[in-house]
Scaffold this active site. Sequence first.
Site, short mmCIF file in Angstrom:
data_model
loop_
_atom_site.label_atom_id
_atom_site.label_comp_id
_atom_site.label_asym_id
_atom_site.label_seq_id
_atom_site.Cartn_x
_atom_site.Cartn_y
_atom_site.Cartn_z
N ARG A 96 0.80 -1.22 0.00
CA ARG A 96 0.00 0.00 0.00
C ARG A 96 0.84 1.27 0.00
NH1 ARG A 96 -5.26 -0.54 0.57
NH2 ARG A 96 -5.29 1.71 0.80
N PRO A 137 -8.97 4.60 2.66
CA PRO A 137 -9.19 5.50 1.53
C PRO A 137 -7.99 6.43 1.34
CG PRO A 137 -10.42 6.25 3.46
CD PRO A 137 -9.77 4.95 3.84
N ILE A 138 -7.93 7.08 0.18
CA ILE A 138 -6.84 8.05 -0.03
C ILE A 138 -7.42 9.43 -0.38
CG2 ILE A 138 -5.05 6.35 -0.61
CD1 ILE A 138 -5.46 7.29 -3.58
N ASP A 139 -8.64 9.68 0.13
CA ASP A 139 -9.30 10.95 -0.18
C ASP A 139 -8.47 12.16 0.25
OD1 ASP A 139 -10.08 9.67 2.37
OD2 ASP A 139 -11.08 11.57 2.76
N ASP A 187 0.37 0.61 15.29
CA ASP A 187 1.26 -0.48 14.88
C ASP A 187 1.82 -1.27 16.08
OD1 ASP A 187 0.85 0.18 12.25
OD2 ASP A 187 2.69 1.32 12.02
N ARG A 226 7.69 -8.79 5.74
CA ARG A 226 7.45 -7.48 5.12
C ARG A 226 8.01 -6.37 5.98
NH1 ARG A 226 1.79 -6.15 4.67
NH2 ARG A 226 2.86 -4.20 4.31
N1 EPU Z 1 -7.35 7.87 6.07
C1 EPU Z 1 -8.42 8.46 5.47
N2 EPU Z 1 -8.19 9.12 4.28
C2 EPU Z 1 -6.96 9.19 3.71
C3 EPU Z 1 -5.87 8.56 4.35
C4 EPU Z 1 -6.11 7.91 5.53
O1 EPU Z 1 -9.54 8.42 5.95
O2 EPU Z 1 -6.84 9.79 2.64
C5 EPU Z 1 -7.57 7.17 7.35
C6 EPU Z 1 -7.15 5.70 7.30
O3 EPU Z 1 -8.18 4.88 6.78
C7 EPU Z 1 -6.86 5.42 8.75
C8 EPU Z 1 -6.25 6.74 9.23
O4 EPU Z 1 -6.70 7.73 8.31
O5 EPU Z 1 -8.06 5.19 9.45
C9 EPU Z 1 -4.73 6.77 9.30
O6 EPU Z 1 -4.18 6.30 8.09
P1 EPU Z 1 -2.81 6.82 7.52
O7 EPU Z 1 -3.04 7.44 6.19
O8 EPU Z 1 -2.10 7.65 8.53
O9 EPU Z 1 -2.02 5.46 7.30
P2 EPU Z 1 -0.92 5.24 6.21
O10 EPU Z 1 -0.17 6.48 6.02
O11 EPU Z 1 -1.50 4.57 5.02
C10 EPU Z 1 1.05 4.57 7.81
C11 EPU Z 1 1.89 3.36 8.07
C12 EPU Z 1 1.05 2.29 8.74
C13 EPU Z 1 0.49 2.85 10.04
C14 EPU Z 1 -0.31 4.13 9.75
C15 EPU Z 1 -0.81 4.81 11.01
C16 EPU Z 1 3.57 3.39 6.32
C17 EPU Z 1 4.14 2.75 5.13
N3 EPU Z 1 2.44 2.87 6.81
O12 EPU Z 1 0.02 4.15 6.93
O13 EPU Z 1 1.94 1.22 9.04
O14 EPU Z 1 -0.33 1.90 10.66
O15 EPU Z 1 0.51 5.07 9.04
O16 EPU Z 1 0.24 5.13 11.84
O17 EPU Z 1 4.13 4.34 6.84
C18 EPU Z 1 2.61 -1.00 9.35
O18 EPU Z 1 3.80 -0.60 9.34
O19 EPU Z 1 2.28 -2.17 9.68
C19 EPU Z 1 1.55 -0.08 8.96
C20 EPU Z 1 0.33 -0.48 8.61
#
Ligand code: EPU
Length: 421
Positions: free
Chosen positions: A93, A123-125, A308, A400
């Site tokens: 992702r 989501p990535i909104d 995490d 991973r």
């Molecule tokens: N969210 C939205 N809209 C968006 C983006 C996110 O609603 O556009 C929501 C997500 O669904 C979630 C929350 O916001 O409920 C937080 O998500 P975030 O975007 O911060 O997560 P991420 O950036 O995709 C990173 C880490 C994750 C970690 C999360 C939260 C990386 C590569 N991944 O993901 O790490 O859990 O931040 O700290 O940095 C892991 O390492 O196992 C892992 C899943």
Amino acid sequence: MEKLIVSGGNRLRGTVQISGSKNSALPIIAATLLTAEPCTIRGVPNLSDIQFMCDILKWLSVNVRHHKTDGVVEVHAQHPLGVAPYDLVRKMRASVCLLGPLLARLHNCKVSLPGGCVIGDRPIDQHIKGLKRLGAEVEVQNGYVHARCTELVGTDVFMGGRFGSTVLGTANIIMAATLAKGITYLEGAACEPEIEDLCDFLTKMGAKIKGSGSHMLVIEGVEQLHGAEHTVIPDRIEAGTFMAAAAMTGGDIEIKGARAEHLCAVRDKLEEAGATVHRNNGSIRVQATGLLKPVDVITMPYPGFPTDMQAQMSALMTVTPGISVITEKVFPNRFMHISEMARLGADVSLEGSSAIVKGVRGLSGAPVMASDLRASAGLVIAGLGAEGETEVNRIYHVDRGYEKLDQKLRALGAKIERVAE
Ligand code: EPU
């Protein structure tokens, strides 16, 4: 496929060295796309997620050399292509953080949507909203996010979503804003140490960023960025996982390279539970020789308790006498590990986004299935505290994000073997 066989009951003792942070390395490797000059990233852990990111860059015609044993990734993105296909993106992702740098560099890119995720809806909104604020036209079509612009222009962007600030969304907008015209005010930015690390790397590349590590970033766009060298920060979640493992086994371990200042919330909860946590110069020592107490945990964006670390903390609470309530505020459905822990005898019920954990006298080993990276770590920890053999299947999830987890645990005295399924 391989599995881990964990025989519980041994106290962990000794010293373990923490690897570089996966979640720092991934966006930093993506950021190398922002320049046509060579970049060198050090301290990169040898993990399959890193390999996926390098493979995507290679697919984009970027010259990538990954020296796995030295933890070095060299990238030279002279003429990157702008399309990241589904077959590569779906494996990880984090490839969504290619959007910001590719758009900033090429003004036109297509990155596949990654698809479903076992830890919940992702989501990535917010990423899309941010890029649009900077002047991009963004469409989701045929499974791809297509972003294009004639130029990106700095403005104010708010990054806080329903579950707090998005980490990779913040990374994307910061990267895009470094090459935008004018000043971007990024409000409600994620302030995870991995974002600060990304800002450090971008600054070495010539980006002008103020407020790094806070919720308010001011980014003054520059004409171009140049090559840079950087060493990623130690992995705070790997360190936290060993802290929980020490507590689970009544152990006494020194975690070298761990940055105590990145682990305040984890340290605080383990101390509340009755473990002793010493902060030494460049390491953390965890001693957990007495009986532990239950604690309530609420996961939150940094500096709150990390999502995490939720599965690992849940594992610890399954054998801590009393009732603990573990509430997920970041990924409200991230509880796949709970039903697997029940196979080991854990007494946990789910109520909405909370797990009510009633500590049992002991867990007993059984075959379990890893569903994601941190769930697997939680199951390994549960196995370390269980009587008999716990078989953790599908450990490609572990690989991973944890470098040599089984070897590191074995060196601390754990009975853990990797065998073919
Ligand atoms: N969210 C939205 N809209 C968006 C983006 C996110 O609603 O556009 C929501 C997500 O669904 C979630 C929350 O916001 O409920 C937080 O998500 P975030 O975007 O911060 O997560 P991420 O950036 O995709 C990173 C880490 C994750 C970690 C999360 C939260 C990386 C590569 N991944 O993901 O790490 O859990 O931040 O700290 O940095 C892991 O390492 O196992 C892992 C899943």
